[in-house]
Each structure stands twice: as C-alpha cells, then as structure tokens.
Scaffold this active site. Sequence first.
Site, PDB file in Angstrom:
ATOM      1  N   GLY A  11       0.817  -1.220   0.000  1.00 24.34           N
ATOM      2  CA  GLY A  11       0.000   0.000   0.000  1.00 24.34           C
ATOM      3  C   GLY A  11       0.847   1.265   0.000  1.00 24.34           C
ATOM      4  O   GLY A  11       0.473   2.274   0.586  1.00 24.34           O
ATOM      5  N   HIS A  12       1.994   1.225  -0.702  1.00 23.73           N
ATOM      6  CA  HIS A  12       2.967   2.327  -0.596  1.00 23.73           C
ATOM      7  C   HIS A  12       2.534   3.621  -1.277  1.00 23.73           C
ATOM      8  O   HIS A  12       3.202   4.634  -1.140  1.00 23.73           O
ATOM      9  CB  HIS A  12       4.312   1.887  -1.181  1.00 23.73           C
ATOM     10  N   GLY A  14      -0.563   4.943  -0.880  1.00 27.85           N
ATOM     11  CA  GLY A  14      -1.634   5.575  -0.097  1.00 27.85           C
ATOM     12  C   GLY A  14      -1.090   6.546   0.938  1.00 27.85           C
ATOM     13  O   GLY A  14       0.122   6.700   1.108  1.00 27.85           O
ATOM     14  N   LEU A  15      -2.009   7.172   1.628  1.00 30.36           N
ATOM     15  CA  LEU A  15      -1.667   8.113   2.708  1.00 30.36           C
ATOM     16  C   LEU A  15      -0.716   7.459   3.711  1.00 30.36           C
ATOM     17  O   LEU A  15       0.350   7.986   4.025  1.00 30.36           O
ATOM     18  CB  LEU A  15      -2.984   8.541   3.397  1.00 30.36           C
ATOM     19  N   GLY A  17       0.818   4.151   3.685  1.00 37.44           N
ATOM     20  CA  GLY A  17       1.974   3.419   3.159  1.00 37.44           C
ATOM     21  C   GLY A  17       3.069   4.361   2.674  1.00 37.44           C
ATOM     22  O   GLY A  17       4.258   4.116   2.893  1.00 37.44           O
ATOM     23  N   SER A 109      -9.148   3.088  14.457  1.00 43.41           N
ATOM     24  CA  SER A 109      -9.830   3.280  15.749  1.00 43.41           C
ATOM     25  C   SER A 109     -11.326   2.968  15.655  1.00 43.41           C
ATOM     26  O   SER A 109     -11.994   2.886  16.686  1.00 43.41           O
ATOM     27  CB  SER A 109      -9.616   4.701  16.258  1.00 43.41           C
ATOM     28  N   CYS A 110     -11.859   2.775  14.436  1.00 39.53           N
ATOM     29  CA  CYS A 110     -13.291   2.461  14.318  1.00 39.53           C
ATOM     30  C   CYS A 110     -13.613   1.016  14.696  1.00 39.53           C
ATOM     31  O   CYS A 110     -14.768   0.603  14.661  1.00 39.53           O
ATOM     32  CB  CYS A 110     -13.812   2.779  12.927  1.00 39.53           C
ATOM     33  N   LYS A 141     -11.314  -5.171   9.889  1.00 36.77           N
ATOM     34  CA  LYS A 141     -10.086  -4.823  10.619  1.00 36.77           C
ATOM     35  C   LYS A 141      -9.953  -5.613  11.934  1.00 36.77           C
ATOM     36  O   LYS A 141      -8.851  -5.999  12.324  1.00 36.77           O
ATOM     37  CB  LYS A 141     -10.048  -3.314  10.894  1.00 36.77           C
ATOM     38  N   THR A 165      -5.598   6.358  15.046  1.00 31.90           N
ATOM     39  CA  THR A 165      -6.757   7.225  15.060  1.00 31.90           C
ATOM     40  C   THR A 165      -6.957   7.833  13.660  1.00 31.90           C
ATOM     41  O   THR A 165      -6.263   7.453  12.713  1.00 31.90           O
ATOM     42  CB  THR A 165      -6.541   8.321  16.127  1.00 31.90           C
ATOM     43  N   HIS A 180     -12.112  11.535   3.893  1.00 32.82           N
ATOM     44  CA  HIS A 180     -12.306  11.810   5.316  1.00 32.82           C
ATOM     45  C   HIS A 180     -12.496  13.314   5.508  1.00 32.82           C
ATOM     46  O   HIS A 180     -12.319  14.101   4.586  1.00 32.82           O
ATOM     47  CB  HIS A 180     -11.102  11.313   6.121  1.00 32.82           C
TER      48      HIS A 180
HETATM   49  O1  GFB Z   1     -13.634  11.698   8.648  1.00 34.93           O
HETATM   50  P1  GFB Z   1     -15.018  11.171   8.516  1.00 34.93           P
HETATM   51  O2  GFB Z   1     -15.527  10.995   7.125  1.00 34.93           O
HETATM   52  O3  GFB Z   1     -15.186   9.786   9.226  1.00 34.93           O
HETATM   53  O4  GFB Z   1     -16.042  12.184   9.262  1.00 34.93           O
HETATM   54  P2  GFB Z   1     -15.426   9.170  10.704  1.00 34.93           P
HETATM   55  C1  GFB Z   1     -15.781  12.718  10.532  1.00 34.93           C
HETATM   56  C2  GFB Z   1     -16.865  13.708  10.927  1.00 34.93           C
HETATM   57  O5  GFB Z   1     -16.756  14.898  10.100  1.00 34.93           O
HETATM   58  C3  GFB Z   1     -18.302  13.212  10.761  1.00 34.93           C
HETATM   59  C4  GFB Z   1     -18.032  15.267   9.625  1.00 34.93           C
HETATM   60  O6  GFB Z   1     -19.071  13.644  11.867  1.00 34.93           O
HETATM   61  C5  GFB Z   1     -18.761  13.915   9.483  1.00 34.93           C
HETATM   62  O7  GFB Z   1     -20.178  14.107   9.434  1.00 34.93           O
HETATM   63  N1  GFB Z   1     -17.908  16.034   8.376  1.00 34.93           N
HETATM   64  C6  GFB Z   1     -18.294  17.341   8.200  1.00 34.93           C
HETATM   65  C7  GFB Z   1     -17.449  15.594   7.189  1.00 34.93           C
HETATM   66  N2  GFB Z   1     -18.120  17.725   6.936  1.00 34.93           N
HETATM   67  C8  GFB Z   1     -17.580  16.654   6.278  1.00 34.93           C
HETATM   68  C9  GFB Z   1     -17.182  16.471   4.913  1.00 34.93           C
HETATM   69  O8  GFB Z   1     -17.291  17.339   4.053  1.00 34.93           O
HETATM   70  N3  GFB Z   1     -16.673  15.227   4.622  1.00 34.93           N
HETATM   71  C10 GFB Z   1     -16.533  14.237   5.555  1.00 34.93           C
HETATM   72  N4  GFB Z   1     -15.994  13.058   5.184  1.00 34.93           N
HETATM   73  N5  GFB Z   1     -16.949  14.393   6.839  1.00 34.93           N
HETATM   74  C11 GFB Z   1     -14.329   7.163   9.524  1.00 34.93           C
HETATM   75  C12 GFB Z   1     -14.764   5.752   9.205  1.00 34.93           C
HETATM   76  O9  GFB Z   1     -15.305   7.649  10.368  1.00 34.93           O
HETATM   77  O10 GFB Z   1     -13.112   7.228  10.208  1.00 34.93           O
HETATM   78  C13 GFB Z   1     -13.672   4.920   8.689  1.00 34.93           C
HETATM   79  O11 GFB Z   1     -15.850   5.817   8.326  1.00 34.93           O
HETATM   80  C14 GFB Z   1     -12.349   5.135   9.392  1.00 34.93           C
HETATM   81  O12 GFB Z   1     -14.057   3.589   8.840  1.00 34.93           O
HETATM   82  C15 GFB Z   1     -12.039   6.583   9.623  1.00 34.93           C
HETATM   83  O13 GFB Z   1     -12.337   4.483  10.627  1.00 34.93           O
HETATM   84  C16 GFB Z   1     -10.783   6.808  10.415  1.00 34.93           C
HETATM   85  O14 GFB Z   1     -14.385   9.625  11.668  1.00 34.93           O
HETATM   86  O15 GFB Z   1     -16.834   9.404  11.144  1.00 34.93           O
END
Ligand code: GFB
Length: 314
Positions: A11-12, A14-15, A17, A109-110, A141, A165, A180
Amino acid sequence: MNTDSKIYVAGHRGLVGSAIVRSLEAKGYKNIIVRTHKELDLTDQAAVFDFFEKEKPEYVVLAAAHVGGINANQTYPADFIYINSAIQCNVIKAAHDIKVTKLLFLGSSCIYPKMAPQPISEGDLLTGPLESTNEAYAIAKISGLMMCRFFKKQYGDDFISCMPTNLYGPNDNFDLETSHVLPALIRKFDDAKMSGAPYVELWGTGSPLREFLYVDDMADACVYLLENYSGEEHVNIGTGKEIAIKDLAQIVKEIVGFEGEIRWNTDMPDGTPRKLLNVEKLHNIGWKEKVSLREGIKLEYDWYKAQDEENLKK
Ligand code: GFB
C-alpha cells in the site's frame, strides 16, 4: 531489523503506506520493496503467494486497505468488508508460509464499540456494538488483528497490530464523496475561497469529537513498534487529544483564509459521537507525537496547493 533488512510495504502509494516508506528511508532502511496495485492485486491469493515466494521479504508492513470517509463506508459496505478481508487473509497467510521475521498490521480506531468508555483502551475491543456507518470496515479490521493474534498464539509468528486514530497528510484522498473530513474541509474551503462562494456546506451537526494524527507521526510510531514491540495485544496510535468537528472547521477556515459562512447539512450523518484513543500503552512503550494539529493542517494544505488535478486523482 537492520538497515539491509528486506521490508515489503504493502500500500505504498496511499496516505499511510507512503508515509511509512518515507519514515523507513529517513531512518536509513535501504532495502524496501513495493508493488503498485497494477503490478500486484492483493485480493488475488495466487498472485500474492507467488510474490512472497519469489521476493521473500523479511519484514512486512500491511498498510494496503480499501479506505474512505463516513459516506464511502456507509454507501459501499460490501466492498469495504470483502476487499479488506481478502487483502489481509492473503498477505498474513503468505507471510506465515514463507516465515517472515515480523509483520505489522494496521487497523483503525473504528474497531471499537460505538459507546466505548472514553478514552478508549485496547481492552475495550469487542465489548459492545459497533458504529453502524463503518461496521463493515471495522469487522474486517477486527478480523485482521485477530488473525495476527492467533497466528502468534498458535505458531509463534511475530505478527503485531496497531490501531491508528483518524489520520491526515500528504497523499490523502481529496474526493469530496469518499474522503475523510480533513481533506474534505481543505478542499471545500479552498474551492470556496478561489471561486468567491459565500458559504461552504459541511456534513452533520459539527458536534462529533474526533482525534487527528499527522500521518508522518503515525509512520514514525509504526517503525518504532516494528523495532521495539512484539506483544500479543494491538497498540493504539494517537495523540490522546480530541476536537469538535465545528472547531476543526474554524481552524481549517482560518488556515485557508476563507471568509464566508459555514452551513451544516444535517441530512448527512454525524457518525460516532466520540472516538478518543487511550494512548498510555504507546507512551509506555516510549513513543509520542511531534506535529501539532495546526502545524499538520498547514503542512497538508501546502501539499494540496502544490499538486495538480491529475496528481490528486491518483
Ligand atoms: O472523517 P469522517 O468521514 O469519518 O467524518 P469518521 C468525521 C466527521 O466529520 C463526521 C463530519 O461527523 C462527518 O459528518 N464532516 C463534516 C465531514 N463535513 C464533512 C465532509 O465534508 N466530509 C466528511 N468526510 N466528513 C471514519 C470511518 O469515520 O473514520 C472509517 O468511516 C475510518 O471507517 C475513519 O475508521 C478513520 O471519523 O466518522
């Protein structure tokens, strides 16, 4: 592990790797092997076994995974459980078969229960129901870390696991549907600033709390664990500090220099209310992060601005 050890980083590109390769190189490791997805499909068991037989890596860092933010996890659960389970099964078994010296598996961490006591300790695993938005990824995981634990228990393999995390940094995914939160905030505020838009729309209520670790710090911790840890239990990797999404949004807004309004789209999910790791075990092993959240966001924003559109799609 010495500087000539043959280390395969899966996975080299990706973020995670890519940061691990940077960290290994910075520490003087010279014999790192990598394969692009095109060269080696890690869900193809025969191809993976063949690769391990031929290359015989001594150390393996399993950072290849099918990942995404809250929306991607919720929309494509079958892909998340299947692809991640297949990658892990193939790489872990192949590593066992050719008797690698050590393997590090990376989770997330999920894996912990939605309502786990905060901060979440390693021992809270499997003590309650998971958060529904990322259940498929979490199950995969959990199964990966358990495979490492059981291969160690049954065969004595030196297979260890760590659970980082929420991570961010160079080579992050900036696609607004699947990313994310941090790269999404950077892109949304920057796009709005460039186009002169009056407001930016963010997801959920802004009240969930999250912990963020700059990916180069995480990579440093991974190499530290490879060099110093062989325990059966997985290790949390984080900062032990949390921030509300709405406060995070203010920081990104300031760093980018957007002066308009923030609107919250509450039709989009919040996900788990809080996800703060207890990092006592990592601190006791002797590791602590260096990059502050503000510094890290600034570094990621600078990286983002230096990319062209094509690079961001890779
Ligand atoms: O980072 P994120 O997508 O994932 O969202 P999780 C974190 C928080 O940010 C949530 C809010 O409460 C989202 O509703 N958020 C606000 C947004 N605006 C945005 C936006 O524009 N985009 C996104 N993406 N979020 C993930 C898991 O959960 O965490 C994975 O789905 C993994 O499995 C990862 O574990 C580390 O923190 O909620």
